[in-house]
Design a protein around this motif. Sequence first.
Motif, PDB file in Angstrom:
ATOM      1  N   MET A   1       0.841  -1.169   0.000  1.00 20.49           N
ATOM      2  CA  MET A   1       0.000   0.000   0.000  1.00 20.49           C
ATOM      3  C   MET A   1       0.893   1.243   0.000  1.00 20.49           C
ATOM      4  O   MET A   1       1.895   1.303   0.700  1.00 20.49           O
ATOM      5  CB  MET A   1      -0.908  -0.003   1.231  1.00 20.49           C
ATOM      6  CG  MET A   1      -1.788   1.198   1.283  1.00 20.49           C
ATOM      7  SD  MET A   1      -3.061   1.348   2.577  1.00 20.49           S
ATOM      8  CE  MET A   1      -2.844   0.029   3.671  1.00 20.49           C
ATOM      9  N   HIS A   2       0.508   2.226  -0.801  1.00 18.30           N
ATOM     10  CA  HIS A   2       1.268   3.472  -0.873  1.00 18.30           C
ATOM     11  C   HIS A   2       1.060   4.309   0.390  1.00 18.30           C
ATOM     12  O   HIS A   2       0.014   4.241   1.024  1.00 18.30           O
ATOM     13  CB  HIS A   2       0.818   4.301  -2.080  1.00 18.30           C
ATOM     14  CG  HIS A   2       1.185   3.705  -3.393  1.00 18.30           C
ATOM     15  ND1 HIS A   2       2.480   3.645  -3.842  1.00 18.30           N
ATOM     16  CD2 HIS A   2       0.424   3.134  -4.363  1.00 18.30           C
ATOM     17  CE1 HIS A   2       2.506   3.074  -5.033  1.00 18.30           C
ATOM     18  NE2 HIS A   2       1.267   2.748  -5.365  1.00 18.30           N
ATOM     19  N   GLU A  28     -11.937   6.085  -2.928  1.00 21.37           N
ATOM     20  CA  GLU A  28     -11.805   5.172  -4.061  1.00 21.37           C
ATOM     21  C   GLU A  28     -10.635   4.203  -3.938  1.00 21.37           C
ATOM     22  O   GLU A  28     -10.701   3.084  -4.437  1.00 21.37           O
ATOM     23  CB  GLU A  28     -11.609   5.968  -5.361  1.00 21.37           C
ATOM     24  CG  GLU A  28     -12.742   6.878  -5.727  1.00 21.37           C
ATOM     25  CD  GLU A  28     -12.422   7.675  -6.981  1.00 21.37           C
ATOM     26  OE1 GLU A  28     -11.789   7.114  -7.899  1.00 21.37           O
ATOM     27  OE2 GLU A  28     -12.797   8.856  -7.038  1.00 21.37           O
ATOM     28  N   LEU A  29      -9.552   4.674  -3.327  1.00 24.35           N
ATOM     29  CA  LEU A  29      -8.314   3.899  -3.288  1.00 24.35           C
ATOM     30  C   LEU A  29      -7.831   3.743  -1.850  1.00 24.35           C
ATOM     31  O   LEU A  29      -8.009   4.638  -1.029  1.00 24.35           O
ATOM     32  CB  LEU A  29      -7.217   4.613  -4.092  1.00 24.35           C
ATOM     33  CG  LEU A  29      -7.497   4.893  -5.565  1.00 24.35           C
ATOM     34  CD1 LEU A  29      -6.432   5.821  -6.128  1.00 24.35           C
ATOM     35  CD2 LEU A  29      -7.538   3.595  -6.344  1.00 24.35           C
ATOM     36  N   ALA A  30      -7.164   2.633  -1.603  1.00 24.20           N
ATOM     37  CA  ALA A  30      -6.580   2.399  -0.273  1.00 24.20           C
ATOM     38  C   ALA A  30      -5.130   2.885  -0.285  1.00 24.20           C
ATOM     39  O   ALA A  30      -4.325   2.439  -1.096  1.00 24.20           O
ATOM     40  CB  ALA A  30      -6.639   0.917   0.069  1.00 24.20           C
ATOM     41  N   PHE A  31      -4.820   3.830   0.604  1.00 25.45           N
ATOM     42  CA  PHE A  31      -3.448   4.292   0.788  1.00 25.45           C
ATOM     43  C   PHE A  31      -3.345   4.951   2.148  1.00 25.45           C
ATOM     44  O   PHE A  31      -4.316   5.472   2.690  1.00 25.45           O
ATOM     45  CB  PHE A  31      -3.004   5.254  -0.327  1.00 25.45           C
ATOM     46  CG  PHE A  31      -3.835   6.501  -0.490  1.00 25.45           C
ATOM     47  CD1 PHE A  31      -3.519   7.665   0.194  1.00 25.45           C
ATOM     48  CD2 PHE A  31      -4.931   6.516  -1.335  1.00 25.45           C
ATOM     49  CE1 PHE A  31      -4.274   8.822   0.038  1.00 25.45           C
ATOM     50  CE2 PHE A  31      -5.692   7.662  -1.508  1.00 25.45           C
ATOM     51  CZ  PHE A  31      -5.367   8.822  -0.816  1.00 25.45           C
ATOM     52  N   GLY A  32      -2.154   4.895   2.702  1.00 19.40           N
ATOM     53  CA  GLY A  32      -1.915   5.566   3.973  1.00 19.40           C
ATOM     54  C   GLY A  32      -1.815   7.059   3.751  1.00 19.40           C
ATOM     55  O   GLY A  32      -1.320   7.517   2.723  1.00 19.40           O
ATOM     56  N   PHE A  33      -2.305   7.836   4.713  1.00 25.63           N
ATOM     57  CA  PHE A  33      -2.279   9.291   4.587  1.00 25.63           C
ATOM     58  C   PHE A  33      -1.883   9.919   5.909  1.00 25.63           C
ATOM     59  O   PHE A  33      -2.411   9.564   6.958  1.00 25.63           O
ATOM     60  CB  PHE A  33      -3.647   9.818   4.151  1.00 25.63           C
ATOM     61  CG  PHE A  33      -3.762  11.314   4.179  1.00 25.63           C
ATOM     62  CD1 PHE A  33      -2.910  12.096   3.432  1.00 25.63           C
ATOM     63  CD2 PHE A  33      -4.728  11.929   4.947  1.00 25.63           C
ATOM     64  CE1 PHE A  33      -3.008  13.488   3.459  1.00 25.63           C
ATOM     65  CE2 PHE A  33      -4.846  13.316   4.984  1.00 25.63           C
ATOM     66  CZ  PHE A  33      -3.991  14.093   4.226  1.00 25.63           C
ATOM     67  N   ARG A  34      -0.937  10.833   5.806  1.00 25.70           N
ATOM     68  CA  ARG A  34      -0.471  11.569   6.982  1.00 25.70           C
ATOM     69  C   ARG A  34      -0.314  13.026   6.589  1.00 25.70           C
ATOM     70  O   ARG A  34       0.175  13.349   5.502  1.00 25.70           O
ATOM     71  CB  ARG A  34       0.865  10.987   7.428  1.00 25.70           C
ATOM     72  CG  ARG A  34       1.374  11.489   8.742  1.00 25.70           C
ATOM     73  CD  ARG A  34       2.521  10.601   9.257  1.00 25.70           C
ATOM     74  NE  ARG A  34       3.586  10.419   8.291  1.00 25.70           N
ATOM     75  CZ  ARG A  34       4.744  11.089   8.321  1.00 25.70           C
ATOM     76  NH1 ARG A  34       4.985  11.965   9.263  1.00 25.70           N
ATOM     77  NH2 ARG A  34       5.661  10.850   7.418  1.00 25.70           N
ATOM     78  N   GLU A  35      -0.752  13.906   7.456  1.00 23.89           N
ATOM     79  CA  GLU A  35      -0.634  15.345   7.232  1.00 23.89           C
ATOM     80  C   GLU A  35       0.397  15.900   8.208  1.00 23.89           C
ATOM     81  O   GLU A  35       0.338  15.611   9.399  1.00 23.89           O
ATOM     82  CB  GLU A  35      -2.000  15.989   7.471  1.00 23.89           C
ATOM     83  CG  GLU A  35      -2.100  17.416   7.087  1.00 23.89           C
ATOM     84  CD  GLU A  35      -3.526  17.941   7.193  1.00 23.89           C
ATOM     85  OE1 GLU A  35      -3.706  19.133   6.955  1.00 23.89           O
ATOM     86  OE2 GLU A  35      -4.451  17.171   7.538  1.00 23.89           O
ATOM     87  N   LYS A  73      -4.175  10.083  -8.814  1.00 23.27           N
ATOM     88  CA  LYS A  73      -4.908   8.813  -8.836  1.00 23.27           C
ATOM     89  C   LYS A  73      -4.119   7.746  -9.580  1.00 23.27           C
ATOM     90  O   LYS A  73      -4.017   6.597  -9.132  1.00 23.27           O
ATOM     91  CB  LYS A  73      -6.276   9.010  -9.479  1.00 23.27           C
ATOM     92  CG  LYS A  73      -7.121   7.759  -9.451  1.00 23.27           C
ATOM     93  CD  LYS A  73      -8.516   8.035  -9.998  1.00 23.27           C
ATOM     94  CE  LYS A  73      -9.368   6.795  -9.938  1.00 23.27           C
ATOM     95  NZ  LYS A  73     -10.734   7.055 -10.390  1.00 23.27           N
ATOM     96  N   GLU A  74      -3.541   8.129 -10.697  1.00 19.25           N
ATOM     97  CA  GLU A  74      -2.732   7.178 -11.484  1.00 19.25           C
ATOM     98  C   GLU A  74      -1.536   6.678 -10.692  1.00 19.25           C
ATOM     99  O   GLU A  74      -1.243   5.486 -10.673  1.00 19.25           O
ATOM    100  CB  GLU A  74      -2.277   7.854 -12.775  1.00 19.25           C
ATOM    101  CG  GLU A  74      -1.533   6.928 -13.702  1.00 19.25           C
ATOM    102  CD  GLU A  74      -1.180   7.638 -15.006  1.00 19.25           C
ATOM    103  OE1 GLU A  74       0.014   7.587 -15.378  1.00 19.25           O
ATOM    104  OE2 GLU A  74      -2.068   8.224 -15.634  1.00 19.25           O
ATOM    105  N   ARG A  75      -0.858   7.580  -9.998  1.00 22.82           N
ATOM    106  CA  ARG A  75       0.321   7.177  -9.218  1.00 22.82           C
ATOM    107  C   ARG A  75      -0.048   6.271  -8.059  1.00 22.82           C
ATOM    108  O   ARG A  75       0.687   5.355  -7.713  1.00 22.82           O
ATOM    109  CB  ARG A  75       1.057   8.409  -8.710  1.00 22.82           C
ATOM    110  CG  ARG A  75       1.718   9.179  -9.853  1.00 22.82           C
ATOM    111  CD  ARG A  75       2.444  10.347  -9.340  1.00 22.82           C
ATOM    112  NE  ARG A  75       3.830   9.961  -9.096  1.00 22.82           N
ATOM    113  CZ  ARG A  75       4.824  10.812  -9.010  1.00 22.82           C
ATOM    114  NH1 ARG A  75       4.600  12.104  -9.128  1.00 22.82           N
ATOM    115  NH2 ARG A  75       6.040  10.390  -8.777  1.00 22.82           N
ATOM    116  N   LEU A  76      -1.200   6.536  -7.456  1.00 21.33           N
ATOM    117  CA  LEU A  76      -1.626   5.724  -6.324  1.00 21.33           C
ATOM    118  C   LEU A  76      -2.233   4.395  -6.750  1.00 21.33           C
ATOM    119  O   LEU A  76      -2.339   3.461  -5.951  1.00 21.33           O
ATOM    120  CB  LEU A  76      -2.628   6.494  -5.467  1.00 21.33           C
ATOM    121  CG  LEU A  76      -2.056   7.698  -4.724  1.00 21.33           C
ATOM    122  CD1 LEU A  76      -3.183   8.516  -4.106  1.00 21.33           C
ATOM    123  CD2 LEU A  76      -1.055   7.258  -3.670  1.00 21.33           C
ATOM    124  N   SER A  77      -2.620   4.287  -8.003  1.00 20.03           N
ATOM    125  CA  SER A  77      -3.231   3.060  -8.520  1.00 20.03           C
ATOM    126  C   SER A  77      -2.189   2.034  -8.949  1.00 20.03           C
ATOM    127  O   SER A  77      -2.503   0.860  -9.118  1.00 20.03           O
ATOM    128  CB  SER A  77      -4.139   3.373  -9.708  1.00 20.03           C
ATOM    129  OG  SER A  77      -5.226   4.175  -9.300  1.00 20.03           O
TER     130      SER A  77
END
Length: 78
Positions: A1-2, A28-35, A73-77
Amino acid sequence: MHELVLYTREGCSLCEKAKAAILVLRRELAFGFREVDIGWSGDLYEDHKHDIPVIEIDGKRAFKHRVDVLALKERLSS
């Protein structure tokens, strides 16, 4: 996972737009997110003060200033 990191600062309207786009994609997509708030001083501030918002994907700078949602979206896909 990104893993995606958004470098931001309080009062940054471009940062708010970038975060909104990221949150839409998270539906839409599964990815880790940190701010990360770079604040107004210190190393993070010096590294990013002229470029926020900055988005890193998997530790590499992917976008600064503005976010192209389709490109993100493309990069995360992949």
